[in-house]
Design an enzyme around this catalytic site. Structure first.
Site, PDB file in Angstrom:
ATOM      1  N   HIS A 131       0.833  -1.200   0.000  1.00  0.00           N
ATOM      2  CA  HIS A 131       0.000   0.000   0.000  1.00  0.00           C
ATOM      3  C   HIS A 131       0.869   1.252   0.000  1.00  0.00           C
ATOM      4  O   HIS A 131       1.961   1.265   0.584  1.00  0.00           O
ATOM      5  CB  HIS A 131      -0.907   0.031   1.235  1.00  0.00           C
ATOM      6  CG  HIS A 131      -1.710  -1.202   1.423  1.00  0.00           C
ATOM      7  ND1 HIS A 131      -2.652  -1.646   0.519  1.00  0.00           N
ATOM      8  CD2 HIS A 131      -1.714  -2.120   2.432  1.00  0.00           C
ATOM      9  CE1 HIS A 131      -3.199  -2.762   0.953  1.00  0.00           C
ATOM     10  NE2 HIS A 131      -2.653  -3.073   2.112  1.00  0.00           N
TER      11      HIS A 131
ATOM     12  N   GLU B 159      -1.512  -0.111   8.333  1.00  0.00           N
ATOM     13  CA  GLU B 159      -2.468  -0.986   9.026  1.00  0.00           C
ATOM     14  C   GLU B 159      -1.758  -1.807  10.088  1.00  0.00           C
ATOM     15  O   GLU B 159      -0.525  -1.793  10.193  1.00  0.00           O
ATOM     16  CB  GLU B 159      -3.153  -1.913   8.018  1.00  0.00           C
ATOM     17  CG  GLU B 159      -2.196  -2.832   7.276  1.00  0.00           C
ATOM     18  CD  GLU B 159      -2.854  -3.533   6.091  1.00  0.00           C
ATOM     19  OE1 GLU B 159      -3.006  -4.759   6.158  1.00  0.00           O
ATOM     20  OE2 GLU B 159      -3.195  -2.847   5.110  1.00  0.00           O
TER      21      GLU B 159
ATOM     22  N   HIS C 153       3.294  -7.599   1.870  1.00  0.00           N
ATOM     23  CA  HIS C 153       2.616  -8.466   2.828  1.00  0.00           C
ATOM     24  C   HIS C 153       1.521  -9.287   2.166  1.00  0.00           C
ATOM     25  O   HIS C 153       1.048  -8.959   1.077  1.00  0.00           O
ATOM     26  CB  HIS C 153       2.010  -7.641   3.966  1.00  0.00           C
ATOM     27  CG  HIS C 153       0.935  -6.699   3.510  1.00  0.00           C
ATOM     28  ND1 HIS C 153       1.206  -5.451   2.988  1.00  0.00           N
ATOM     29  CD2 HIS C 153      -0.419  -6.817   3.482  1.00  0.00           C
ATOM     30  CE1 HIS C 153       0.083  -4.846   2.670  1.00  0.00           C
ATOM     31  NE2 HIS C 153      -0.933  -5.655   2.965  1.00  0.00           N
TER      32      HIS C 153
ATOM     33  N   ARG D   4      -1.399  -4.998  -6.129  1.00  0.00           N
ATOM     34  CA  ARG D   4      -1.056  -6.418  -6.116  1.00  0.00           C
ATOM     35  C   ARG D   4       0.278  -6.653  -6.806  1.00  0.00           C
ATOM     36  O   ARG D   4       0.514  -6.192  -7.925  1.00  0.00           O
ATOM     37  CB  ARG D   4      -2.131  -7.245  -6.832  1.00  0.00           C
ATOM     38  CG  ARG D   4      -3.465  -7.283  -6.129  1.00  0.00           C
ATOM     39  CD  ARG D   4      -4.386  -8.343  -6.729  1.00  0.00           C
ATOM     40  NE  ARG D   4      -5.758  -8.086  -6.322  1.00  0.00           N
ATOM     41  CZ  ARG D   4      -6.640  -7.424  -7.059  1.00  0.00           C
ATOM     42  NH1 ARG D   4      -6.295  -6.985  -8.262  1.00  0.00           N
ATOM     43  NH2 ARG D   4      -7.856  -7.212  -6.622  1.00  0.00           N
TER      44      ARG D   4
END
Length: 323
Positions: free
Chosen positions: A98, A116, A173, A193
């Site tokens: 991200h 996150e 991740h 992705r």
């Protein structure tokens, strides 16, 4: 306005890697056999929770943020800052990354990038996640991708229930199969992705990859973020501090019996992962069941909890307007 918890209806997202475990765990009525995400506390434009109770029942968290900022201590910002999810990885998720706020604003015209963190609720024996990579340079990173050398590139970590991972923007991740997590994140839905195991969707199409953007935002080389979990017996419950960083703070609360009075610092986001509890505010009692998600608004100065339960509790670390 509100002198009671703001109870929220969960919102479900179908994913190619999802399943039905959330029904087994929380009794949710799932709309399909491939539910990968429960958006538990969200004011995002791609999905916001309906408010179940009180004066704003039938409206949404997004509307409450826009029209009733007093519930959130006058915090500034056009968008609700955080998003809480529960993820059911029946199959492994794509390897992804991200962007940070700057990249998201410049390249995607979005307010937030995506940092996150994950609290592992449940993990099957031998379950793993991808957390980071082994490339030392961008050239090596790109070469491993072009050659399909995923086992050499990706860093795998075994996981079990109770583990916690902080995943700043730029971290490569992926959640592995057989893992259920509660995710606290910035209010963002931007995902790039890197690798999707050559899977195809219901139409036989491979999902889009975003290799160039991924390389632009990935941290190379990978560095594990430093976190320190600390436990204390506080207010009559076991309180574990998981993370406090630029965007959010997250704790795990373990309640057995009655707590002392808990002073509300601003507004709190809570998810009950186990048990049943009662939230007491101003002499009123509000039952909360396993799988419920709710907000203690800034209009509640203090509260107590009673019962037996485990909660993940978070709050925003953005600046307040002081209004």
């Amino acid at each position: 306005m509100y002198k009671e918890p703001i109870m929220l209806a969960p919102l479900f997202k179908e994913r190619i890697w999802g399943g039905t475990k959330l029904k087994d765990m929380y009794g949710y009525a799932l709309p399909s056999e491939k539910i990968g995400e429960c958006w538990a506390i969200s004011g995002h434009e791609n999905g916001t929770n309906e408010i179940r109770n009180g004066p704003l029942a039938g409206t949404t968290l997004k509307q409450a943020w826009e029209d009733h900022r007093e519930l959130f201590a006058g915090e500034e910002g056009e968008e609700f800052p955080l998003l809480t999810k529960i993820l059911d990885a029946n199959d492994k998720l794509s390897v992804q990354v991200h962007p940070d706020d700057t990249y998201a604003e410049e390249k995607e015209n979005k307010t937030y990038g995506k940092t996150e963190c994950w609290y592992v609720i449940d993990a099957e024996e031998g379950a793993q996640i991808v957390f980071g990579h082994h490339a030392d340079t961008e050239e090596e990173f790109r070469q491993r991708i072009e050659n399909g050398e995923w086992e050499k590139l990706l860093r795998y970590v075994n996981v079990q229930a109770g583990d916690f991972f902080y995943v700043p923007s730029g971290t490569i991740h992926a959640i592995g199969a057989g893992v259920r997590i509660l995710e606290t994140q910035q209010n963002s839905d931007i995902t790039y992705r890197v690798y999707d195991y050559d899977r195809t969707d219901g139409n036989g199409e491979k999902r889009e990859l975003h290799l160039e953007k991924s390389i632009e935002v990935a941290k190379i080389p990978h560095e594990d973020p430093v976190t320190e979990r600390t436990e204390s017996i506080e207010k009559g419950m076991k309180r574990e501090h998981l993370i406090s960083e630029q965007y959010f703070s997250v704790e795990h609360w373990d309640v057995h019996g009655s707590t002392e009075e808990i002073v509300n610092p601003s507004y709190l986001l809570l998810s009950l992962l186990e048990g049943d509890i009662v939230v007491r505010t101003g002499g009123e009692s509000h039952p909360v069941r396993k799988g419920d998600h709710f907000i203690i608004p800034a209009t509640i100065d203090s509260f107590t909890l009673e019962g037996t339960g485990e909660l993940i509790v978070s709050h925003s670390n953005k600046e307040k307007s002081g209004g």
